[in-house]
Design an enzyme around this catalytic site. Structure first.
Site, PDB file in Angstrom:
ATOM      1  N   MET A  13     -10.582  21.102   3.388  1.00  0.00           N
ATOM      2  CA  MET A  13     -11.592  20.920   4.433  1.00  0.00           C
ATOM      3  C   MET A  13     -12.989  21.276   3.927  1.00  0.00           C
ATOM      4  O   MET A  13     -13.979  20.625   4.282  1.00  0.00           O
ATOM      5  CB  MET A  13     -11.243  21.746   5.666  1.00  0.00           C
ATOM      6  CG  MET A  13     -10.049  21.203   6.437  1.00  0.00           C
ATOM      7  SD  MET A  13      -9.626  22.219   7.868  1.00  0.00           S
ATOM      8  CE  MET A  13     -11.039  21.914   8.936  1.00  0.00           C
ATOM      9  N   THR A  19       0.859  -1.182   0.000  1.00  0.00           N
ATOM     10  CA  THR A  19       0.000   0.000   0.000  1.00  0.00           C
ATOM     11  C   THR A  19       0.898   1.236   0.000  1.00  0.00           C
ATOM     12  O   THR A  19       2.125   1.123   0.012  1.00  0.00           O
ATOM     13  CB  THR A  19      -0.917   0.029   1.241  1.00  0.00           C
ATOM     14  OG1 THR A  19      -0.133   0.395   2.383  1.00  0.00           O
ATOM     15  CG2 THR A  19      -1.568  -1.321   1.492  1.00  0.00           C
ATOM     16  N   CYS A  20       0.274   2.421   0.020  1.00  0.00           N
ATOM     17  CA  CYS A  20       1.081   3.644   0.055  1.00  0.00           C
ATOM     18  C   CYS A  20       1.853   3.756   1.361  1.00  0.00           C
ATOM     19  O   CYS A  20       2.853   4.477   1.439  1.00  0.00           O
ATOM     20  CB  CYS A  20       0.188   4.872  -0.144  1.00  0.00           C
ATOM     21  SG  CYS A  20      -1.109   5.030   1.107  1.00  0.00           S
ATOM     22  N   SER A  40      -1.983   1.391  11.478  1.00  0.00           N
ATOM     23  CA  SER A  40      -2.195   2.374  10.421  1.00  0.00           C
ATOM     24  C   SER A  40      -1.923   3.784  10.916  1.00  0.00           C
ATOM     25  O   SER A  40      -1.946   4.046  12.120  1.00  0.00           O
ATOM     26  CB  SER A  40      -3.637   2.288   9.896  1.00  0.00           C
ATOM     27  OG  SER A  40      -3.888   1.025   9.321  1.00  0.00           O
ATOM     28  N   GLU A  82      -8.441   2.664  10.772  1.00  0.00           N
ATOM     29  CA  GLU A  82      -8.999   2.919   9.439  1.00  0.00           C
ATOM     30  C   GLU A  82      -9.425   1.605   8.777  1.00  0.00           C
ATOM     31  O   GLU A  82      -8.864   0.548   9.030  1.00  0.00           O
ATOM     32  CB  GLU A  82      -7.978   3.672   8.571  1.00  0.00           C
ATOM     33  CG  GLU A  82      -6.638   2.959   8.383  1.00  0.00           C
ATOM     34  CD  GLU A  82      -6.510   2.336   7.024  1.00  0.00           C
ATOM     35  OE1 GLU A  82      -7.501   2.345   6.271  1.00  0.00           O
ATOM     36  OE2 GLU A  82      -5.435   1.814   6.714  1.00  0.00           O
ATOM     37  N   ASP A  83     -10.439   1.716   7.919  1.00  0.00           N
ATOM     38  CA  ASP A  83     -11.077   0.521   7.357  1.00  0.00           C
ATOM     39  C   ASP A  83     -10.411  -0.007   6.090  1.00  0.00           C
ATOM     40  O   ASP A  83     -10.518  -1.183   5.765  1.00  0.00           O
ATOM     41  CB  ASP A  83     -12.546   0.821   7.036  1.00  0.00           C
ATOM     42  CG  ASP A  83     -13.363   1.085   8.294  1.00  0.00           C
ATOM     43  OD1 ASP A  83     -13.078   0.445   9.320  1.00  0.00           O
ATOM     44  OD2 ASP A  83     -14.262   1.942   8.253  1.00  0.00           O
ATOM     45  N   GLN A  84      -9.733   0.857   5.347  1.00  0.00           N
ATOM     46  CA  GLN A  84      -9.238   0.492   4.020  1.00  0.00           C
ATOM     47  C   GLN A  84      -8.267  -0.677   4.063  1.00  0.00           C
ATOM     48  O   GLN A  84      -8.254  -1.526   3.172  1.00  0.00           O
ATOM     49  CB  GLN A  84      -8.565   1.703   3.373  1.00  0.00           C
ATOM     50  CG  GLN A  84      -8.215   1.493   1.903  1.00  0.00           C
ATOM     51  CD  GLN A  84      -7.588   2.737   1.292  1.00  0.00           C
ATOM     52  OE1 GLN A  84      -7.253   3.692   1.986  1.00  0.00           O
ATOM     53  NE2 GLN A  84      -7.426   2.720  -0.012  1.00  0.00           N
ATOM     54  N   GLY A  97     -15.679  28.732   1.252  1.00  0.00           N
ATOM     55  CA  GLY A  97     -14.342  28.152   1.165  1.00  0.00           C
ATOM     56  C   GLY A  97     -14.313  27.082   0.100  1.00  0.00           C
ATOM     57  O   GLY A  97     -15.366  26.535  -0.274  1.00  0.00           O
ATOM     58  N   ARG A 143       2.954   0.898   3.224  1.00  0.00           N
ATOM     59  CA  ARG A 143       3.736  -0.280   3.587  1.00  0.00           C
ATOM     60  C   ARG A 143       4.018  -1.168   2.382  1.00  0.00           C
ATOM     61  O   ARG A 143       3.227  -1.241   1.438  1.00  0.00           O
ATOM     62  CB  ARG A 143       3.009  -1.081   4.664  1.00  0.00           C
ATOM     63  CG  ARG A 143       1.665  -1.623   4.273  1.00  0.00           C
ATOM     64  CD  ARG A 143       0.946  -2.259   5.464  1.00  0.00           C
ATOM     65  NE  ARG A 143       0.457  -1.260   6.392  1.00  0.00           N
ATOM     66  CZ  ARG A 143       0.924  -1.082   7.625  1.00  0.00           C
ATOM     67  NH1 ARG A 143       1.892  -1.848   8.094  1.00  0.00           N
ATOM     68  NH2 ARG A 143       0.419  -0.146   8.406  1.00  0.00           N
TER      69      ARG A 143
END
Length: 415
Positions: free
Chosen positions: A187, A48-49, A104, A109-111, A183, A51
């Site tokens: 965010m 993954t990004c 993580s 986190e779920d991903q 804005g 690991r």
């Protein structure tokens, strides 16, 4: 056979390094094939990004083989400076923690759970899993699902934007409401995403940088974009106003605003975008970062408490999986040992049957007696083998049993 882990992650390698130590699908295939040719038959790559990690089952110097091949894949980087290695129960616990999102960047986190499933599927496709690795990874996935389901860790967000929008939903309601977002930065885009997920009616965006606002309109269907100067006109028509700019001055002043109905104002900016005087006006419900920081801190404390429970769950589940794995390690010795008992049983019965005149009932009785006696003989040694927690000692006992009962010939294909 032992379980091992080798790899890098965001904890010990910068993004610059992780960008260079990344497996493409083609590299995965070559890497797996080379290791299989060298005797590492079961392995999985989690890429993954954050690991690039290898989980594998090995014997003897297999761990060094994996390390050599890993480093050979990324010769332009001195990977040895960043590599982490684990084995046995420590490696298995790490896999369980990774799957549950406890290793993580964003705790829980779920991903990552989906990424572990994909990694296992890829390994299966490449023919690099067996009963053992498949069981270990599936147990980790099951444990992660149980933690998320029982502890509901995903329902404790850390983002101020998410917490703020959810508080608006809980206290005021978002579904079908008219929303104005002031804005157009990251965010603001998150706020836009969340209000749409909660079923907002018309959503209007205004920003000093109109090109940024128009970029959002190209991504989010049904979005209205107005010039920044028209914010007060849009304000009077809105039910909910969310402001998140980098302005050093107030964006909405109380004396310039007009409301004909009850409104909810969410100020996610620091310094403030929305005049504090709105908070003293009964026509408005004002939520700002001071309110949200309390909720975020409470969430963080609750998250830590829940993950302490998650650690307990992982410890219990890892213990069960380790017990299975230790028992499985001796199966390839037990099976030929049982076959040897069966051969002896058949030989003895054949001899007795030739020498004695036995009735049908007596033959059954003799067979059962021989079977029970021989299996009683090996029962205690088998139980000792299965319950040994020290893998080195277990390996020594396995070799001794194989040597004493001459099982090596039958166990050529075993672990």
């Amino acid at each position: 056979m032992r379980f091992g882990y080798l790899g890098i992650s965001f904890k010990n390698a910068s993004l610059f390094i992780r960008d260079k130590v990344f497996f493409t699908d083609s590299m995965k295939m070559d890497f797996m094939q080379r290791l299989q040719e060298k005797g590492i038959l079961q392995l999985m790559i989690l890429n993954t990004c954050n690991r690039s990690e290898v989980y594998f089952l090995y014997e003897d110097n297999g761990s060094e083989l994996v390390k050599e091949e890993f480093m050979a894949c990324f010769e332009e980087v001195d990977v040895s400076r960043y590599l982490m290695e684990k084995s046995g129960t420590e490696a298995l616990t790490y896999l369980f923690r990774v799957s549950a999102g406890m290793e993580s960047q964003i705790l829980g986190e779920d991903q990552i759970l989906g990424q572990v499933k994909d990694a296992l599927d890829f390994s299966r496709t490449m023919g690099c899993t067996g009963k053992e690795l498949d069981k270990l990874v599936r147990d980790a996935i099951t444990c992660a699902k149980r933690i998320k389901s029982e502890l509901k860790t995903s329902e404790l967000p850390r983002s101020a934007t998410y917490v703020g929008v959810r508080q608006v939903r809980d206290s005021f309601g978002i579904e079908g409401r008219q929303v104005l977002i002031i804005g157009s930065g990251k965010m603001a885009e998150l706020a836009l995403k969340y209000v749409q997920e909660y079923g907002a009616g018309t959503v209007t965006v205004c920003s000093r940088t109109e090109s940024h606002a128009k970029r959002l309109s190209a991504i989010y269907e049904g979005l209205f974009v107005i010039p920044y100067e028209e914010r007060y006109e849009a304000f009077s028509q809105a039910d909910i106003v969310i402001s998140v700019t980098a302005s050093p001055h107030l964006v909405l002043r109380h004396e310039k605003a007009r409301a004909t109905h009850k409104m909810c104002l969410l100020d996610l900016a620091a310094p403030r975008d929305i005049d504090v005087k709105f908070g003293g006006d009964r026509n408005y419900e004002l939520i700002d970062l001071d309110h949200l920081n309390v909720a975020i801190e409470e969430n963080e404390q609750e998250r830590k408490r829940l993950f302490e429970k998650g650690n307990e769950r992982i410890k219990e589940d890892v213990t069960e999986t380790v017990e299975w794995f230790q028992a499985r390690r001796v199966d390839n010795t037990i099976e030929p040992l049982q076959r040897r008992c069966q051969e002896i049983e058949e030989d003895c019965f054949s001899y007795l049957n030739r020498k004695l005149t036995l009735s049908g009932r007596e033959k059954v009785l003799v067979k059962k007696t021989l079977h029970a006696a021989l299996h009683r003989l090996i029962r205690e040694p088998v139980l000792v083998l299965k319950k040994l927690e020290n893998e080195t000692k277990q390996d020594e006992y396995i070799k001794m049993v194989e040597h004493l009962f001459q099982l090596n010939g039958e166990n050529k294909d075993g672990d």
